[in-house]
Design a protein around this motif. Structure first.
Motif, PDB file in Angstrom:
ATOM      1  N   ARG A   7       4.352  86.641 104.794  1.00 38.58           N
ATOM      2  CA  ARG A   7       5.453  86.376 103.873  1.00 38.58           C
ATOM      3  C   ARG A   7       4.908  86.021 102.485  1.00 38.58           C
ATOM      4  N   ASN A   8       5.080  86.941 101.533  1.00 42.25           N
ATOM      5  CA  ASN A   8       4.701  86.700 100.136  1.00 42.25           C
ATOM      6  C   ASN A   8       3.275  86.184  99.973  1.00 42.25           C
ATOM      7  N   VAL A   9       2.369  86.792 100.691  1.00 40.27           N
ATOM      8  CA  VAL A   9       0.975  86.334 100.672  1.00 40.27           C
ATOM      9  C   VAL A   9       0.232  86.929  99.483  1.00 40.27           C
ATOM     10  N   SER A  10      -0.426  86.057  98.727  1.00 39.93           N
ATOM     11  CA  SER A  10      -1.251  86.477  97.599  1.00 39.93           C
ATOM     12  C   SER A  10      -2.611  85.794  97.691  1.00 39.93           C
ATOM     13  N   LYS A  11      -3.620  86.463  97.150  1.00 42.21           N
ATOM     14  CA  LYS A  11      -4.943  85.861  97.012  1.00 42.21           C
ATOM     15  C   LYS A  11      -5.471  86.188  95.623  1.00 42.21           C
ATOM     16  N   LEU A  12      -5.725  85.126  94.861  1.00 43.13           N
ATOM     17  CA  LEU A  12      -6.259  85.276  93.508  1.00 43.13           C
ATOM     18  C   LEU A  12      -7.611  84.586  93.434  1.00 43.13           C
ATOM     19  N   PHE A  13      -8.511  85.151  92.664  1.00 48.23           N
ATOM     20  CA  PHE A  13      -9.838  84.585  92.493  1.00 48.23           C
ATOM     21  C   PHE A  13     -10.027  84.213  91.028  1.00 48.23           C
ATOM     22  N   THR A  68      -9.536  91.870 102.234  1.00 47.95           N
ATOM     23  CA  THR A  68      -9.151  90.505 101.849  1.00 47.95           C
ATOM     24  C   THR A  68      -7.906  90.081 102.609  1.00 47.95           C
ATOM     25  N   LEU A  69      -6.946  90.988 102.705  1.00 48.02           N
ATOM     26  CA  LEU A  69      -5.695  90.682 103.407  1.00 48.02           C
ATOM     27  C   LEU A  69      -5.947  90.351 104.870  1.00 48.02           C
ATOM     28  N   VAL A  70      -6.712  91.173 105.553  1.00 48.46           N
ATOM     29  CA  VAL A  70      -6.883  90.962 106.993  1.00 48.46           C
ATOM     30  C   VAL A  70      -7.668  89.688 107.287  1.00 48.46           C
ATOM     31  N   ARG A  71      -8.548  89.289 106.366  1.00 43.94           N
ATOM     32  CA  ARG A  71      -9.309  88.054 106.570  1.00 43.94           C
ATOM     33  C   ARG A  71      -8.454  86.814 106.358  1.00 43.94           C
ATOM     34  N   MET A  72      -7.285  86.984 105.781  1.00 46.82           N
ATOM     35  CA  MET A  72      -6.360  85.857 105.666  1.00 46.82           C
ATOM     36  C   MET A  72      -5.545  85.656 106.936  1.00 46.82           C
ATOM     37  N   PHE A  73      -5.485  86.680 107.782  1.00 45.01           N
ATOM     38  CA  PHE A  73      -4.683  86.571 108.999  1.00 45.01           C
ATOM     39  C   PHE A  73      -5.207  85.487 109.937  1.00 45.01           C
ATOM     40  N   ASN A  74      -6.515  85.247 109.910  1.00 44.31           N
ATOM     41  CA  ASN A  74      -7.081  84.157 110.715  1.00 44.31           C
ATOM     42  C   ASN A  74      -7.779  83.112 109.846  1.00 44.31           C
ATOM     43  N   LEU A  76     -10.102  83.287 107.598  1.00 43.75           N
ATOM     44  CA  LEU A  76     -11.478  83.370 107.123  1.00 43.75           C
ATOM     45  C   LEU A  76     -11.459  83.260 105.602  1.00 43.75           C
ATOM     46  N   ILE A  77     -10.376  83.719 104.991  1.00 46.65           N
ATOM     47  CA  ILE A  77     -10.080  83.485 103.573  1.00 46.65           C
ATOM     48  C   ILE A  77      -8.717  82.810 103.521  1.00 46.65           C
ATOM     49  N   ASP A  78      -8.615  81.739 102.750  1.00 48.77           N
ATOM     50  CA  ASP A  78      -7.326  81.055 102.613  1.00 48.77           C
ATOM     51  C   ASP A  78      -6.485  81.726 101.528  1.00 48.77           C
ATOM     52  N   PRO A  79      -5.215  81.990 101.792  1.00 46.82           N
ATOM     53  CA  PRO A  79      -4.343  82.558 100.759  1.00 46.82           C
ATOM     54  C   PRO A  79      -4.150  81.599  99.592  1.00 46.82           C
ATOM     55  N   SER A  80      -3.865  82.153  98.428  1.00 48.64           N
ATOM     56  CA  SER A  80      -3.481  81.329  97.275  1.00 48.64           C
ATOM     57  C   SER A  80      -2.014  80.941  97.354  1.00 48.64           C
ATOM     58  N   LYS A  93      -0.571  75.591 107.918  1.00 43.24           N
ATOM     59  CA  LYS A  93      -0.283  74.179 108.193  1.00 43.24           C
ATOM     60  C   LYS A  93      -1.074  73.642 109.382  1.00 43.24           C
ATOM     61  N   MET A  94      -1.942  74.459 109.945  1.00 43.34           N
ATOM     62  CA  MET A  94      -2.710  74.032 111.118  1.00 43.34           C
ATOM     63  C   MET A  94      -3.933  73.237 110.699  1.00 43.34           C
ATOM     64  N   ASN A  95      -4.289  72.265 111.538  1.00 37.67           N
ATOM     65  CA  ASN A  95      -5.529  71.537 111.307  1.00 37.67           C
ATOM     66  C   ASN A  95      -6.710  72.332 111.854  1.00 37.67           C
ATOM     67  N   ALA A  96      -7.910  71.813 111.678  1.00 39.72           N
ATOM     68  CA  ALA A  96      -9.123  72.550 112.034  1.00 39.72           C
ATOM     69  C   ALA A  96      -9.155  72.911 113.517  1.00 39.72           C
ATOM     70  N   GLU A  97      -8.744  71.990 114.375  1.00 35.57           N
ATOM     71  CA  GLU A  97      -8.785  72.257 115.812  1.00 35.57           C
ATOM     72  C   GLU A  97      -7.752  73.314 116.214  1.00 35.57           C
ATOM     73  N   GLN A  98      -6.557  73.236 115.666  1.00 30.81           N
ATOM     74  CA  GLN A  98      -5.530  74.238 115.959  1.00 30.81           C
ATOM     75  C   GLN A  98      -5.980  75.622 115.497  1.00 30.81           C
ATOM     76  N   LEU A  99      -6.617  75.676 114.329  1.00 33.45           N
ATOM     77  CA  LEU A  99      -7.099  76.943 113.803  1.00 33.45           C
ATOM     78  C   LEU A  99      -8.202  77.526 114.682  1.00 33.45           C
ATOM     79  N   ARG A 100      -9.076  76.652 115.184  1.00 28.74           N
ATOM     80  CA  ARG A 100     -10.127  77.115 116.102  1.00 28.74           C
ATOM     81  C   ARG A 100      -9.516  77.748 117.342  1.00 28.74           C
TER      82      ARG A 100
END
Length: 406
Positions: A7-13, A68-74, A76-80, A93-100
């Motif tokens: 949903r409305n995912v963007s990644k800016l560097f 870049t997009l697919v690496r945001m699905f899990n 590995l890259i955080d969306p902006s 919104k997941m913490n480190a353990e939930q993400l693992r």
């Protein structure tokens, strides 16, 4: 509910990425942000839903933002900006353990580079993820063996990676991902480093695996032929944006804009379109009707043959106008003049594989399902019309129906 919703995912560097998100929302484009703010837009407000059990291909040229997009699905890259929902839960919104747990149990990744440990055997490589999860040794060994058998490497468990070909190494990487039994497989340019023949074999292998596993596979590629061959749906990206999402047929026959049209203009349609795409409604009769009725039906419908079906719409054969005329004269039945060995094909047969069959038969090809029920027929004119391109299909098909070109 989709298994994965974007949903409305963007990644800016860049140093002003947060400001760039607001400027994008205000209507500034990628080029303006790069020139005026030194911000690089990798992914620009992408929206998509990925359904359970489909092969969803994300494709585009280098720099389009697909990896870049697919690496945001899990993550590995955080969306902006935006939301990434897995089973309707936002992984942002997941913490480190939930993400693992998501990475271990829900989403596994297969990379372009095989990333095998050179000092570990094949089976030790495959069970590595389970080892990290502290799965008991006998259980992880059994799962690793099952995964290797799935990818056709049974008997290679004790080999070292340098004893395997490139294609076999990629199978090991795939088996390692499968050993975790994930719901979603992310495959980022997984076959692009392979030789063309091996790559084709791996595509076949993936389609065969999907028949058995029914996983959700998100496949990244820059190769249009590969996307069209394996994808249930395709998202085509350009400059960080999704320009069209659709089935292979929709992408080819209904391009959303001039860019998509140029992108697909050189595709060999005979290797993509199937019998179901070009078939038309069959003219049918049941065997209890007489040849005189058959002739009258042919006259009314402007055709020179009819397809004979039973009450369950199962194909019994075909009859021609010439044979029906002879049957009236000699007082024969439809059963007496039935041609039982008429050409047939399944709905997913590629049209490129149908030309020889069509050219050697005076009767159109019958498209039947697994229970031999008649779904449609393919006349030679429909094949030629499909090869001429989507814009010409309707006219050629209409002419073919009127002329009943076999």
């Amino acid at each position: 509910m989709p298994i994965l919703s974007i949903r409305n995912v963007s990644k800016l560097f860049g140093p002003n990425a947060a400001q760039g998100v607001k400027l994008l929302e205000q209507g500034q484009n990628k080029q303006q942000l790069a020139k005026e703010k030194q911000i690089t837009v990798g992914v620009n407000r992408v929206n998509m839903d990925i359904e359970q059990g489909e092969i969803f291909v994300i494709m585009g040229l280098s720099g389009s933002g697909k990896s870049t997009l697919v690496r945001m699905f899990n993550r590995l890259i955080d969306p902006s900006a935006g939301q990434i929902l897995v089973h309707d839960k936002d992984i942002m919104k997941m913490n480190a353990e939930q993400l693992r747990q998501v990475r271990r149990k829900t989403i596994s990744m297969v990379f372009q580079k095989f990333a095998l440990f050179p000092h570990r055997s094949v089976i030790d490589n495959v069970e590595y993820g389970l080892e990290v999860q502290k799965v008991e040794k006998s259980k992880r060994r059994e799962k690793a063996k099952q995964s290797l058998e799935l990818v056709g490497l049974k008997g290679w468990e004790d080999k070292m990676p340098d004893e395997l070909s490139g294609g076999m190494q990629q199978r090991v990487g795939l088996a390692r991902a499968l050993a975790n039994d994930p719901e979603v497989l992310l495959m980022d340019e997984a076959f692009s480093a392979l030789d063309p023949l091996i790559r084709r074999d791996m595509q076949d292998e993936l389609l065969d695996l999907q028949e058995k596993m029914k996983k959700t596979i998100i496949f990244i590629t820059h190769d249009l032929d590969e996307a069209l061959r394996i994808g249930d749906r395709i998202a085509l990206m350009r400059d960080g944006e999704v320009v069209q999402i659709g089935s292979p047929e929709e992408i080819l026959m209904q391009p959303a804009n001039g860019y998509v049209e140029r992108f697909v203009e050189d595709v060999d349609l005979s290797k993509v379109l199937t019998a179901s795409h070009v078939m038309r409604r069959p003219e049918t009769i049941t065997p209890d009707r007489g040849p005189r009725v058959a002739l009258e039906l042919m006259r009314e419908r402007g055709v020179s043959n009819l397809f004979v079906i039973d009450r369950g719409k199962r194909l019994l054969g075909a009859i021609t106008a010439e044979d029906a005329s002879r049957a009236v004269k000699d007082k024969l039945t439809i059963q007496d003049i039935l041609i039982p060995e008429c050409p047939v094909c399944p709905p997913d047969k590629l049209i490129g594989e149908m030309f020889e069959q069509s050219s050697t038969s005076p009767i159109p090809i019958s498209v039947v399902d697994e229970e031999n029920r008649l779904m449609g027929v393919v006349v030679r004119g429909s094949l030629l019309g499909a090869m001429a391109g989507g814009a010409n299909n309707e006219g050629v098909n209409a002419n073919a129906e009127q002329l009943d070109i076999g």
